[in-house]
Design an enzyme around this catalytic site. Sequence first.
Site, short mmCIF file in Angstrom:
data_model
loop_
_atom_site.label_atom_id
_atom_site.label_comp_id
_atom_site.label_asym_id
_atom_site.label_seq_id
_atom_site.Cartn_x
_atom_site.Cartn_y
_atom_site.Cartn_z
CE LYS A 296 6.67 -56.62 -49.26
NZ LYS A 296 6.53 -57.84 -48.46
NE ARG A 370 10.34 -58.22 -38.27
CZ ARG A 370 10.01 -59.51 -38.35
NH1 ARG A 370 10.73 -60.40 -37.73
NH2 ARG A 370 8.97 -59.87 -39.06
N1 BES Z 1 4.50 -55.41 -44.98
C1 BES Z 1 4.91 -56.75 -44.95
C2 BES Z 1 3.88 -57.70 -44.35
C3 BES Z 1 2.56 -57.85 -45.08
C4 BES Z 1 2.37 -58.92 -45.93
C5 BES Z 1 1.53 -56.97 -44.86
C6 BES Z 1 1.15 -59.06 -46.58
C7 BES Z 1 0.31 -57.11 -45.51
C8 BES Z 1 0.13 -58.18 -46.37
C9 BES Z 1 6.19 -56.90 -44.14
O1 BES Z 1 7.04 -55.83 -44.15
C10 BES Z 1 6.94 -58.05 -44.72
O2 BES Z 1 7.40 -57.94 -45.81
N2 BES Z 1 7.04 -59.12 -43.95
C11 BES Z 1 7.75 -60.26 -44.35
C12 BES Z 1 8.60 -60.64 -43.18
C13 BES Z 1 9.70 -61.58 -43.49
C14 BES Z 1 10.70 -61.00 -44.42
C15 BES Z 1 10.35 -62.00 -42.21
C16 BES Z 1 6.76 -61.33 -44.75
O3 BES Z 1 5.60 -61.29 -44.29
O4 BES Z 1 7.08 -62.20 -45.52
MN MN Z 2 8.40 -55.86 -45.75
#
Ligand code: BES
Ligand code: MN
Length: 522
Positions: A296, A370
């Site tokens: 990230k 997931r």
């Molecule tokens: N933990 C994050 C989602 C999240 C984002 C929670 C902002 C709280 C605030 C999750 O693991 C994630 O990174 N999701 C990705 C999914 C994608 C890679 C398909 C996302 O939201 O971009």
């Molecule tokens: Mn994530």
Amino acid sequence: MTSPRTTLSLVDTDPAELAVDAIVIGVHSQTTEPGNGAPAHALLLASGGESIAAAFDGKLTETLALLGATGGPGEVIKLATLGTVSAPLVVAVGLGPEPAGAAPAPESLRRAAGAAVRALAGAPRVALALPLPDDADAPAALRAVAEGALLGGYRFAGYKTKPQPARREPVAEVLVAVPDAADATAQAEIARAQAVAGAVRTSRDWVNTAPNELRPPAFADAVSAAAREAGLEVEVLDEAALKAGGYGGILAVGQGSEAPPRLVKLTWTPEGGGNGKRVALVGKGITFDTGGISIKPAQGMWEMKSDMAGAAAVGAAMLAVAALKPSVTVTGYLPMAENMPSGTSYRPGDVISMFNGKKVEVLNTDAEGRMVLADAMARACADGADYLFETSTLTGGQVIALGKRIAGVMGTPELCERVRVAGDATGEPAWPMPLPDDVRKGMESDVADISQVNAGMDRAGHMLQGGVFLREFVTDDVAWAHIDIAGPGYHSGEATGYWTKGGTGVPVRTLVHLVEDVATNG
Ligand code: BES
Ligand code: MN
Ligand code: ZN
């Protein structure tokens, strides 16, 4: 790390005579539209504050208006009483317009009680004389006031090494003025509110704890200790047990961290098996989500310490269940892992063999939630769940679609509707979302049973992809609901109502409500 606690009790003495540091009353904003000319705004005293107003010779609302009170939701105006009543301070909290012929909605009371108690930090003992209906709505209103007060009084202990002279201590003791303090229904509501708000506070503490202090083994220890103390049955699967059990998803996400993954299982068994139903609660416990190899951006990454808010909510809801003793079997599943980039991390392209035998092609290591949830949900199904409620900070897509306050719900339509109703009743709104066929088609993998996300990494219907993926790990006979709390699980703004900065404790109250719903109605 535990926050200081607030205690709560009922009183039926005249609020004007209560020896407390502050007495809280409600005020409504009232706008009248005369036939001609500008609308007139007036401040209206809510019921409960009559004796206080009388002590001010009928000049209370006038004086509050002079101090700027409008009765708007969340507004808190303090007034020195100069001996007119026993308390040195009267505090008017805004409830918004008075609903025609009805008492304020429970959520308005919850937010008002929270705002008042939060604004009164520094006062050891306060009383709330808020409008409570005297009909069938009374228990829900009292529950809301009590929960709001206890949650508005929450403060995370934190890590500051020097005393903070400017920081005032949270209110230690709250008295709630009711017509009859000995009333059994009212007392039961207070006891319930203490159990539920105590659970919400515990989940906030876990979310707010620094991620270096709450890696999976430490998180598992903290949850286990609290659960044992509450009288729940506790089982912790460590990395060896996870390997032996075939939990490929949890292991894949956890393998990049030096702190190994865990699966914590907590069980409440009612006497005689209760109504024979089994409820499973599953919560995402990523103690820190860097994204892994699909890393990230740095900006805001610290908020990913809240990526275990689902597991915190499930663990805390189980503590409330142990206290409330519903007549249904409830098992909490908390898969825990730290998603880190390293030489041992799982990678895009990996194919993972999951607990239920399905093969998953990884395309983005940041879709880690997931992976751990799928294993835990499949395990819950193997254990014989009738109802499966899963909650997770799963997708940024949830925040885009529904914002920071409303959770997204996907799953069996009947159960999604039950979650929506429970969210409405508890002040934790949740909205049903579909699981479209075309989204599933987009997740066909060239090599495995399913891709973890859209095969072209298309972010369209991003929240729905999460739901569609998780469906693959629920057996057909199990009613299930996935509650995406990426937005509502964590509050990064300034405190408002009974929400403090940081972990919110959403959806602890919904989960407890759902468990009670299944215990009563099957
Ligand atoms: N933990 C994050 C989602 C999240 C984002 C929670 C902002 C709280 C605030 C999750 O693991 C994630 O990174 N999701 C990705 C999914 C994608 C890679 C398909 C996302 O939201 O971009
Ligand atoms: Mn994530
Ligand atoms: Zn995550």
